[in-house]
Design an enzyme around this catalytic site. Structure first.
Site, PDB file in Angstrom:
ATOM      1  N   TYR A 112      -2.099  -1.112  10.515  1.00 29.27           N
ATOM      2  CA  TYR A 112      -2.223  -1.456   8.977  1.00 29.27           C
ATOM      3  C   TYR A 112      -0.998  -0.642   8.472  1.00 29.27           C
ATOM      4  CZ  TYR A 112      -4.029  -1.193   4.432  1.00 29.27           C
ATOM      5  OH  TYR A 112      -4.326  -1.212   2.330  1.00 29.27           O
ATOM      6  N   SER A 127       0.915  -0.938   0.152  1.00 28.85           N
ATOM      7  CA  SER A 127      -0.222  -0.275   0.138  1.00 28.85           C
ATOM      8  C   SER A 127       0.965   1.462   0.128  1.00 28.85           C
ATOM      9  CB  SER A 127      -0.907   0.131   1.199  1.00 28.85           C
ATOM     10  OG  SER A 127      -1.523   0.922   1.902  1.00 28.85           O
TER      11      SER A 127
END
Ligand code: NAD
Length: 256
Positions: free
Chosen positions: A151, A138
């Site tokens: 995350y 990401s």
């Protein structure tokens, strides 16, 4: 281009994983799908592309199930040539309020699962001297955002794992690279749009505009099709010496 190859895409019953699975199938690769929810529709979408498709329901937080899935993929199609580590979840909260079970689940599903699938897939790829490992990290593997501690930690870990996997196999036909998307409108992000709309009492359209405007200079979502095309490039002969990159497709997010 990928006829005769087998690709296992984790978390491919929806969103980015399904998009990448379809792009690889369009190049002729047989596909092993994984993930929760409806399986029949994604299976049919892949089969319509004229390749063989199988499904394994491994929970990516469970190493023994990952082991079973990798051996299932190899047994079903004879080899496992392309591994896309994509399964992931999100939870948003400040660190002092972050539920410990959510931290553990995000680290297990978003990061440790990539280690397990990679360690189990590598021996077969090295024996064939050809393999592609693609980690869906990401932009949060490159930069941080508030309220996403687990995350961001997991995705930075995935970028690190990508580099080490690439280096350990640099003289072989096995490459490893990461894809770092910005916002992609999948169920994972729709939940964040909905939460913003509810918290501020604004419409879904305004919440979407705000979400993009805060981070993504292009004010556009990246699409699963665009991410699939990058995965295909990594698998192409031109990707032969692309090793250990973390390639963002983020509308300029990390350029700021
Ligand atoms: P999604 O929710 O549409 O898909 C997630 C997939 O993972 C689904 O198939 C789901 O069933 C599966 N999954 C979840 N938990 C699992 C588990 N324990 N075991 C097996 N499968 C499981 O989400 P998405 O947006 O397509 O996300 C895919 C990946 O892309 C994730 O790693 C996510 O972090 C990453 N990503 C997404 C965005 C975005 O904006 N959507 C941006 C950057 C990175």
């Amino acid at each position: 281009m990928l006829k005769g190859k087998t690709a296992l895409v984790t978390g491919s019953t929806s969103g980015i994983g399904l998009g990448i699975a379809k792009a690889l199938a369009a190049q002729g690769a047989n596909i092993v799908l994984n993930g929760f929810g409806d399986v029949d529709a994604p299976k049919a979408e892949i089969a319509a592309l004229g390749v063989q498709v199988a499904y394994h329901g491994a929970d990516m937080s469970k190493p023994a199930e990952i082991e079973d899935m990798v051996s299932f993929a190899t047994k079903t199609f004879g080899s496992l040539d392309i591994l896309v580590n994509n399964a992931g979840i999100q939870h948003v909260a400040r660190i002092e309020n972050f539920p410990v079970d959510k931290w553990d689940a995000i680290i297990a599903i978003n990061m440790s699962s990539a280690f397990h699938a990679t360690r189990l897939a590598l021996p077969g790829m090295l024996a064939n001297n050809w393999g592609r490992i693609i980690n869906v990290a990401s932009v949060h593997g490159l930069v941080g955002s508030a309220e996403k501690s687990a995350y961001v930690a997991a995705k930075h870990g995935v970028v690190g794992l990508t580099k080490v996997t690439a280096l350990e196999n640099a003289t072989t036909g096995v490459t490893c690279n990461a894809i770092c998307p910005g916002w992609v409108l999948t169920p994972l992000v729709q939940k964040q749009v909905d939460a913003k709309a509810t918290a501020q009492g604004i419409s879904n359209v305004d919440a979407t505009k705000q979400l993009l405007g805060e981070k993504e200079p292009s004010l556009q979502f990246t699409t699963a099709e665009e991410l699939g095309a990058l995965a295909v490039f990594f698998c192409s002969p031109a990707g032969n010496n692309v090793r250990g990159v973390a390639w963002n497709m983020d509308g300029g997010w990390a350029a700021q």
